[in-house]
Motif scaffolding. Structure first.
Motif, PDB file in Angstrom:
ATOM      1  N   ASN A  62       1.609  -0.721 -16.398  1.00  0.00           N
ATOM      2  CA  ASN A  62       2.710  -0.279 -17.268  1.00  0.00           C
ATOM      3  C   ASN A  62       3.807   0.412 -16.464  1.00  0.00           C
ATOM      4  OD1 ASN A  62       1.415  -1.263 -19.548  1.00  0.00           O
ATOM      5  ND2 ASN A  62       0.351   0.664 -19.947  1.00  0.00           N
ATOM      6  N   ASN A  63       3.403   1.235 -15.500  1.00  0.00           N
ATOM      7  CA  ASN A  63       4.399   1.925 -14.669  1.00  0.00           C
ATOM      8  C   ASN A  63       5.182   0.948 -13.801  1.00  0.00           C
ATOM      9  OD1 ASN A  63       3.659   4.401 -15.690  1.00  0.00           O
ATOM     10  ND2 ASN A  63       2.211   4.856 -14.047  1.00  0.00           N
ATOM     11  N   MET A  64       4.480  -0.044 -13.248  1.00  0.00           N
ATOM     12  CA  MET A  64       5.152  -1.018 -12.392  1.00  0.00           C
ATOM     13  C   MET A  64       6.155  -1.853 -13.184  1.00  0.00           C
ATOM     14  SD  MET A  64       4.385  -0.966  -9.146  1.00  0.00           S
ATOM     15  CE  MET A  64       4.681  -2.638  -8.572  1.00  0.00           C
ATOM     16  N   ARG A  65       5.835  -2.135 -14.433  1.00  0.00           N
ATOM     17  CA  ARG A  65       6.735  -2.950 -15.248  1.00  0.00           C
ATOM     18  C   ARG A  65       7.977  -2.180 -15.685  1.00  0.00           C
ATOM     19  NH1 ARG A  65       2.040  -6.089 -18.741  1.00  0.00           N
ATOM     20  NH2 ARG A  65       1.650  -7.710 -17.186  1.00  0.00           N
TER      21      ARG A  65
ATOM     22  N   THR B  76      -7.275  -7.132 -13.707  1.00  0.00           N
ATOM     23  CA  THR B  76      -6.698  -7.985 -12.667  1.00  0.00           C
ATOM     24  C   THR B  76      -6.621  -9.431 -13.127  1.00  0.00           C
ATOM     25  OG1 THR B  76      -7.634  -6.513 -10.992  1.00  0.00           O
ATOM     26  CG2 THR B  76      -6.909  -8.682 -10.258  1.00  0.00           C
ATOM     27  N   LYS B  77      -7.652  -9.871 -13.847  1.00  0.00           N
ATOM     28  CA  LYS B  77      -7.657 -11.245 -14.355  1.00  0.00           C
ATOM     29  C   LYS B  77      -6.524 -11.453 -15.349  1.00  0.00           C
ATOM     30  CE  LYS B  77     -10.623 -14.662 -16.602  1.00  0.00           C
ATOM     31  NZ  LYS B  77     -11.951 -14.925 -17.201  1.00  0.00           N
ATOM     32  N   GLU B  78      -6.311 -10.477 -16.231  1.00  0.00           N
ATOM     33  CA  GLU B  78      -5.213 -10.582 -17.198  1.00  0.00           C
ATOM     34  C   GLU B  78      -3.864 -10.624 -16.486  1.00  0.00           C
ATOM     35  OE1 GLU B  78      -5.573  -7.372 -19.906  1.00  0.00           O
ATOM     36  OE2 GLU B  78      -7.525  -8.003 -20.688  1.00  0.00           O
ATOM     37  N   ALA B  79      -3.723  -9.790 -15.451  1.00  0.00           N
ATOM     38  CA  ALA B  79      -2.458  -9.770 -14.710  1.00  0.00           C
ATOM     39  C   ALA B  79      -2.222 -11.097 -14.000  1.00  0.00           C
ATOM     40  CB  ALA B  79      -2.472  -8.625 -13.696  1.00  0.00           C
TER      41      ALA B  79
ATOM     42  N   THR C 270      16.146  -5.021 -10.611  1.00  0.00           N
ATOM     43  CA  THR C 270      15.343  -5.491 -11.743  1.00  0.00           C
ATOM     44  C   THR C 270      13.939  -4.913 -11.610  1.00  0.00           C
ATOM     45  OG1 THR C 270      14.674  -7.493 -10.542  1.00  0.00           O
ATOM     46  CG2 THR C 270      16.642  -7.643 -11.937  1.00  0.00           C
ATOM     47  N   VAL C 271      13.153  -5.033 -12.675  1.00  0.00           N
ATOM     48  CA  VAL C 271      11.773  -4.542 -12.616  1.00  0.00           C
ATOM     49  C   VAL C 271      10.960  -5.448 -11.700  1.00  0.00           C
ATOM     50  CG1 VAL C 271      11.844  -3.490 -14.894  1.00  0.00           C
ATOM     51  CG2 VAL C 271      11.151  -5.878 -14.660  1.00  0.00           C
ATOM     52  N   TYR C 272       9.873  -4.907 -11.189  1.00  0.00           N
ATOM     53  CA  TYR C 272       9.019  -5.683 -10.293  1.00  0.00           C
ATOM     54  C   TYR C 272       8.304  -6.789 -11.068  1.00  0.00           C
ATOM     55  CZ  TYR C 272       9.789  -2.362  -6.535  1.00  0.00           C
ATOM     56  OH  TYR C 272      10.371  -1.601  -5.559  1.00  0.00           O
TER      57      TYR C 272
ATOM     58  N   TRP D  26       0.832  -1.203   0.000  1.00  0.00           N
ATOM     59  CA  TRP D  26       0.000   0.000   0.000  1.00  0.00           C
ATOM     60  C   TRP D  26       0.869   1.256   0.000  1.00  0.00           C
ATOM     61  CZ3 TRP D  26      -4.086   2.780  -0.794  1.00  0.00           C
ATOM     62  CH2 TRP D  26      -4.292   3.963  -0.090  1.00  0.00           C
ATOM     63  N   ARG D  27       1.829   1.321   0.893  1.00  0.00           N
ATOM     64  CA  ARG D  27       2.652   2.530   1.026  1.00  0.00           C
ATOM     65  C   ARG D  27       3.583   2.732  -0.171  1.00  0.00           C
ATOM     66  NH1 ARG D  27       6.031   1.743   4.389  1.00  0.00           N
ATOM     67  NH2 ARG D  27       5.537  -0.282   5.313  1.00  0.00           N
ATOM     68  N   ASN D  28       4.115   1.638  -0.697  1.00  0.00           N
ATOM     69  CA  ASN D  28       5.132   1.761  -1.745  1.00  0.00           C
ATOM     70  C   ASN D  28       4.569   1.824  -3.160  1.00  0.00           C
ATOM     71  OD1 ASN D  28       7.263   1.660   0.131  1.00  0.00           O
ATOM     72  ND2 ASN D  28       7.157  -0.570   0.201  1.00  0.00           N
ATOM     73  N   PHE D  29       3.433   1.160  -3.389  1.00  0.00           N
ATOM     74  CA  PHE D  29       2.941   1.042  -4.763  1.00  0.00           C
ATOM     75  C   PHE D  29       1.534   1.613  -4.962  1.00  0.00           C
ATOM     76  CE2 PHE D  29       5.499  -2.958  -4.007  1.00  0.00           C
ATOM     77  CZ  PHE D  29       6.672  -2.425  -4.514  1.00  0.00           C
ATOM     78  N   ILE D  30       0.590   1.199  -4.119  1.00  0.00           N
ATOM     79  CA  ILE D  30      -0.819   1.541  -4.356  1.00  0.00           C
ATOM     80  C   ILE D  30      -1.106   3.002  -4.034  1.00  0.00           C
ATOM     81  CG2 ILE D  30      -3.202   0.948  -3.794  1.00  0.00           C
ATOM     82  CD1 ILE D  30      -2.231  -1.836  -3.005  1.00  0.00           C
TER      83      ILE D  30
END
Length: 429
Positions: free
Chosen positions: A161-164, A210-213, A173-175, A135-139
């Motif tokens: 897209n931003n997270m990747r 979310t389902k695709e992810a 490395t990327v998340y 929550w604090r770092n990403f959401i």
């Protein structure tokens, strides 16, 4: 002014006018129920006067109010007033909804409502710490200031897209897609609680995203025991089975996991009736399935269990203790003891598993081991799918990890010797 000053309008019955040059004032004369009625209309056009006259005449003839122009005007005023009241109420509702929308950003709802609710559920501290970190770092940095009701698919696509593209400072490395999926799942749970509290009404807008992810996450666990490890584990739990009831529980769980591929949840709910019927009703996928409890090591274990610790009735769980979890549901201490045994045997410290989280041995590894051994023994895919209780073969394939040596043996057995093998002695000569 006297009535003598009014002049009749030629060709218009009951219509009188006073002409002041630039302005004409009209009045109507008529009757209703034997009473004479005079309607002073005031300045207006003759066409409007005729329309009013026709309306009043129709009302009087059919005895439908209003019967006078004064009542007609009063009714119109009342209607206009009512419309204004309705419009004012609608305006207040819109303002209230807008205020509610602005005051229910993702950040405010999460921190003031949802997180308090989650803490009341008494979930594990480790799980809550992980969610709070995401929550604090990403959401929060991305979704925090967005009103809940304004969330759209586009927000979730941009987040992914931003997270990747974002670099994890620990690994440089990327998340991973797993981290992204967990973030979206956390947000979905928050949204579901908002629906429950009637803060929002429609379904989670990022459901499809979310389902695709989730489908892109590679979480196929590859944890299974080789034969020597399985034998070592079996010997240890068998040797200790008579020390205590908990040790006997652990022995029974191991037999059912290794020999039948049962999940821990299936074993938790196992009772004498299910054993006698060879049917488990309440499985993970809500479907009853056949289980071969007559398999000799399983039958021997169950006979010993029923003799040592007979249940009070056929529907009582065979292995649950009297302890309860935070939700008041009965639980077993077997998983805790099982992890201690795995640590004692050192399975997860072996070089082949070191540094690979998906290879770590846990209780579910017994189910993987069962599927692997069954496949190595030649059990066909359809039969194995039924034994595992799966709906599709693809799910069964995730559990099958054939040892490299066994693959090589099958290859040599399947392919004929195409070329003569030249011995080293012949080459030396």
């Amino acid at each position: 002014m006297s009535a003598l000053n009014w002049k009749t309008v030629p060709g218009e019955r009951g219509v009188y006018v006073r002409d002041y040059g630039d302005v004409q004032i009209y009045r109507l004369q008529g009757s209703h129920m034997g009473q004479r009625i005079i309607d002073n209309l005031g300045p207006m056009t003759l066409d409007k006067v005729k329309m009013i006259r026709e309306t009043l005449n129709y009302n009087r003839k059919n005895n439908i109010p209003p019967f006078t122009y004064k009542d007609m005007i009063g009714e119109k005023v009342a209607t206009v007033k009512a419309e204004k009241i309705v419009q004012e109420k609608q305006r207040k509702v819109i303002l209230k909804e807008e205020e509610k929308r602005l005051n229910n950003t993702v950040s405010l709802f999460w921190e003031n409502v949802y997180w308090q609710h989650r803490l009341e559920l008494r979930r594990s501290l480790k799980e809550n710490a992980s969610i709070d970190g995401r929550w604090r770092n990403f959401i929060k940095p991305y979704f925090g200031e967005i009103p809940l009701q304004d969330l759209e698919d586009e927000h979730f696509k941009n987040f992914i897209n931003n997270m990747r593209k974002r670099i994890n400072p620990k690994t440089n490395t990327v998340y991973s897609d797993t981290t992204i999926h967990k973030c979206l799942t956390d947000l979905r749970l928050c949204w579901n609680y908002a629906v429950e509290k009637k803060v929002v009404e429609h379904v989670f807008p990022g459901k499809a995203i979310t389902k695709e992810a989730r489908e892109e996450v590679d979480n196929e666990k590859k944890c299974y025991l080789d034969y020597d490890e399985a034998k070592e584990l079996a010997d240890l739990v068998y040797e200790r089975r008579l020390n205590s009831r908990l040790d006997h529980d652990t022995y029974c769980y191991t037999v059912l996991g290794l020999c039948l591929g049962l999940r821990a949840g299936d074993i938790h709910k196992l009772n004498q009736q299910a054993v006698e019927r060879h049917i488990i009703d309440r499985t993970k996928n809500k479907r009853a399935r056949f289980v071969h409890f007559g398999f000799s090591p399983v039958r021997s274990m169950l006979d010993e269990r029923l003799n040592m610790y007979p249940p009070a009735n056929p529907l009582e769980p065979l292995f649950l203790t009297n302890s309860t979890n935070s939700k008041g549901k009965m639980r077993t201490e077997v998983p805790h003891l099982y992890f201690a045994i795995i640590k004692e045997l050192g399975f997860n410290e072996k070089p082949k598993r070191f540094g690979h989280a998906l290879e770590k041995i846990d209780f579910h590894a017994l189910r993987h081991t069962f599927a692997t051994f069954a496949a190595m023994a030649g059990v066909d895919q359809y039969t194995l799918m039924k034994l595992m209780g799966h709906k599709k073969p693809d799910m069964t394939n995730r559990y099958i990890e054939i040892a490299d040596a066994h693959q090589a043996t099958n290859l040599e057995r399947a392919l004929p010797e195409l070329f003569p093998v030249t011995k080293q002695e012949a080459l030396d000569e």
